[in-house]
Design a protein around this motif. Sequence first.
Motif, PDB file in Angstrom:
ATOM      1  N   ALA A 153       2.695   8.811  -6.819  1.00  0.00           N
ATOM      2  CA  ALA A 153       2.974   7.421  -7.188  1.00  0.00           C
ATOM      3  C   ALA A 153       4.307   7.313  -7.911  1.00  0.00           C
ATOM      4  O   ALA A 153       5.107   6.395  -7.642  1.00  0.00           O
ATOM      5  CB  ALA A 153       1.849   6.878  -8.064  1.00  0.00           C
ATOM      6  N   VAL A 154       4.581   8.235  -8.829  1.00  0.00           N
ATOM      7  CA  VAL A 154       5.872   8.237  -9.527  1.00  0.00           C
ATOM      8  C   VAL A 154       7.014   8.398  -8.530  1.00  0.00           C
ATOM      9  O   VAL A 154       8.041   7.699  -8.608  1.00  0.00           O
ATOM     10  CB  VAL A 154       5.900   9.354 -10.595  1.00  0.00           C
ATOM     11  CG1 VAL A 154       7.317   9.536 -11.149  1.00  0.00           C
ATOM     12  CG2 VAL A 154       4.931   9.041 -11.729  1.00  0.00           C
ATOM     13  N   ARG A 156       0.854  -1.178   0.000  1.00  0.00           N
ATOM     14  CA  ARG A 156       0.000   0.000   0.000  1.00  0.00           C
ATOM     15  C   ARG A 156       0.891   1.229   0.000  1.00  0.00           C
ATOM     16  O   ARG A 156       1.902   1.272   0.719  1.00  0.00           O
ATOM     17  CB  ARG A 156      -0.957   0.016   1.199  1.00  0.00           C
ATOM     18  CG  ARG A 156      -1.889  -1.200   1.203  1.00  0.00           C
ATOM     19  CD  ARG A 156      -2.912  -1.120   2.308  1.00  0.00           C
ATOM     20  NE  ARG A 156      -3.945  -0.120   2.063  1.00  0.00           N
ATOM     21  CZ  ARG A 156      -4.978  -0.300   1.247  1.00  0.00           C
ATOM     22  NH1 ARG A 156      -5.127  -1.432   0.575  1.00  0.00           N
ATOM     23  NH2 ARG A 156      -5.878   0.657   1.088  1.00  0.00           N
ATOM     24  N   VAL A 157       0.539   2.209  -0.820  1.00  0.00           N
ATOM     25  CA  VAL A 157       1.372   3.394  -1.009  1.00  0.00           C
ATOM     26  C   VAL A 157       0.602   4.619  -0.527  1.00  0.00           C
ATOM     27  O   VAL A 157      -0.527   4.869  -0.979  1.00  0.00           O
ATOM     28  CB  VAL A 157       1.771   3.551  -2.489  1.00  0.00           C
ATOM     29  CG1 VAL A 157       2.591   4.820  -2.689  1.00  0.00           C
ATOM     30  CG2 VAL A 157       2.553   2.320  -2.955  1.00  0.00           C
ATOM     31  N   ALA A 158       1.201   5.371   0.384  1.00  0.00           N
ATOM     32  CA  ALA A 158       0.548   6.553   0.949  1.00  0.00           C
ATOM     33  C   ALA A 158       0.740   7.763   0.039  1.00  0.00           C
ATOM     34  O   ALA A 158       1.856   8.051  -0.403  1.00  0.00           O
ATOM     35  CB  ALA A 158       1.097   6.849   2.335  1.00  0.00           C
ATOM     36  N   MET A 159      -0.340   8.458  -0.240  1.00  0.00           N
ATOM     37  CA  MET A 159      -0.290   9.725  -0.950  1.00  0.00           C
ATOM     38  C   MET A 159       0.003  10.857   0.038  1.00  0.00           C
ATOM     39  O   MET A 159       0.058  10.646   1.250  1.00  0.00           O
ATOM     40  CB  MET A 159      -1.603   9.981  -1.681  1.00  0.00           C
ATOM     41  CG  MET A 159      -1.985   8.902  -2.691  1.00  0.00           C
ATOM     42  SD  MET A 159      -0.913   8.842  -4.162  1.00  0.00           S
ATOM     43  CE  MET A 159       0.208   7.495  -3.759  1.00  0.00           C
ATOM     44  N   ARG A 160       0.151  12.075  -0.449  1.00  0.00           N
ATOM     45  CA  ARG A 160       0.575  13.193   0.396  1.00  0.00           C
ATOM     46  C   ARG A 160      -0.407  13.491   1.527  1.00  0.00           C
ATOM     47  O   ARG A 160      -0.019  14.045   2.555  1.00  0.00           O
ATOM     48  CB  ARG A 160       0.779  14.435  -0.458  1.00  0.00           C
ATOM     49  CG  ARG A 160      -0.470  14.972  -1.127  1.00  0.00           C
ATOM     50  CD  ARG A 160      -0.160  16.088  -2.103  1.00  0.00           C
ATOM     51  NE  ARG A 160       0.623  15.607  -3.237  1.00  0.00           N
ATOM     52  CZ  ARG A 160       1.080  16.385  -4.215  1.00  0.00           C
ATOM     53  NH1 ARG A 160       0.832  17.693  -4.174  1.00  0.00           N
ATOM     54  NH2 ARG A 160       1.763  15.884  -5.222  1.00  0.00           N
ATOM     55  N   ASP A 161      -1.694  13.122   1.330  1.00  0.00           N
ATOM     56  CA  ASP A 161      -2.685  13.366   2.380  1.00  0.00           C
ATOM     57  C   ASP A 161      -2.912  12.146   3.258  1.00  0.00           C
ATOM     58  O   ASP A 161      -3.839  12.120   4.064  1.00  0.00           O
ATOM     59  CB  ASP A 161      -4.004  13.821   1.766  1.00  0.00           C
ATOM     60  CG  ASP A 161      -4.593  12.793   0.798  1.00  0.00           C
ATOM     61  OD1 ASP A 161      -3.939  11.755   0.572  1.00  0.00           O
ATOM     62  OD2 ASP A 161      -5.685  13.035   0.263  1.00  0.00           O
ATOM     63  N   GLY A 162      -2.077  11.127   3.103  1.00  0.00           N
ATOM     64  CA  GLY A 162      -2.179   9.935   3.932  1.00  0.00           C
ATOM     65  C   GLY A 162      -3.066   8.835   3.380  1.00  0.00           C
ATOM     66  O   GLY A 162      -3.070   7.723   3.909  1.00  0.00           O
TER      67      GLY A 162
END
Length: 519
Positions: free
Chosen positions: A88-89, A10-16
Amino acid sequence: MAKVTAFETRVAMRDGVELATDVIAPADPAPALLIRTPYTRGMSRSFEDPIGAARKGWAVVVQDVRGRWDSDGTFSPFHQEVDDGHDAVAWVAAQPWCDGRVVGWGGSYVGATQYLAALGGHPALKAIAPVVSAASYDEGWTTEGGAMAAGFVVLWAAGMAATDPRATEAQRRAAAKLGEDWAALYRQPPSTSPLREMWPPFARWADGEATQWEPVDVARNVARLDLPAFHVAGWYDIFCESSLRAYTTLRDGAASPRARAAQRLIVGPWSHAGLYLDFVGDLVLGPAAAGATQGLPWVMLDWLRAAIDGEEVTSGVRVFVLGENRWRDLESWPPPATATPLWLADDGGLVWEQPTTVEGRSVVTYDPDDPTPTRGGRLLGAYLPGAGAYDQRVVEERDDVAVFTSAPLKKAVTVIGPVQAKVRVASTGPSLDVTVKLVDVWPDGRAMNVVDSIRRVEATPGRVKTVTVDVGSIAIRIPRGHRIRVDIAPANFPRFDLNPHPGTHTIHHKGSSVTLPLV
């Protein structure tokens, strides 16, 4: 055989918010193919052969976009993909199995995530490869010629609502139930459709909020893009014109000369759901049309590797010419051509020399309860016979279709480029739709649709106005002995939503024409 490792994370985005992600990678660090999808990671894995790509030296990353399937958050089509694509990049480029270089990969909405990630501007994104997709999401995705592309948009919205992981089970069942009667759902005006509440993006699109598209329109923000791209389109794909515009937008406006020079476009005969097949509708095109057996995906991967390695890559355009059923290489799109009009004549004819004595008129009546039906063409929807080329005679027999046909051709003509029509028309209603269809009439009488589109315009009752219809781009050789036909009608349903205003439309032959780019 090269060892390949696969795992889920699972990959966290800037807002969690965390997005479900699969990784299939070779043993040594490699450039990564990033596939970001709203249609499940499993579907992308089955379509894209990630193990084969990994064995060719690519790390493959497949991610459910925000709000879809196993990912958290709420799905906001297009708008979320700029920031999430950037993040994601950044995550992929920092992983030990990636050599720091990321390439976009995939088709349709998955192609849109690539254009939008490119707008995010992360320097690790080195190239993209959007297939049957678009870089703008109003004209050519949700609308065409001022009408809603209802056949596609209604289907897509209902599908998104029926598979929304944030909705309740009852809400998903209600959305799925709509699919039990597609005809009724298509007939619902966008202003009152039940999809407005079931899937809020549909309401925003139906209400035509123009400013919603500016942040995610690549054409308006193209100077922010600085990377090579390999674009793939299909003549009978619903997003064909959008794909062509994306190519020309980056070719002319990307940030650096190197990026502008590294744009490649392939246009096959395919439809959206029939990508890489050797037939489209009732046209069987031969083995040269079969993109998969011709190895096009692997050609794309080799091109992308060369591009990110800094090698010189093939630019320009390769198109499949219908009628010849072979490929032709062009320096760019559209190619040089002679714009040649065919003029409407009083006797239902279509002539090469502008008549001097034309005064005739054709009258068609538009009834929203019995609209001119869609039969083939560029579409994606839950109705038959589907996309592609089909005999149009059953539609042309209707009273609401004006048909104009040339004499048999004395020599073959080759049309490559955008087709445009100018129709002088008056209506009894406050608005009208003008649909124009270019047709290839075979010696045995079959009338096979080539390309078509629509223009919705306001009207002053009784006043003649000239309506310009961008009929669409095509590459076709029409043989000697065939005839060229133009069908003009007040609807093309359910490909386009219904104009709410019934009326009688009078087509004035004098000055009305369709212009073909002859090569």
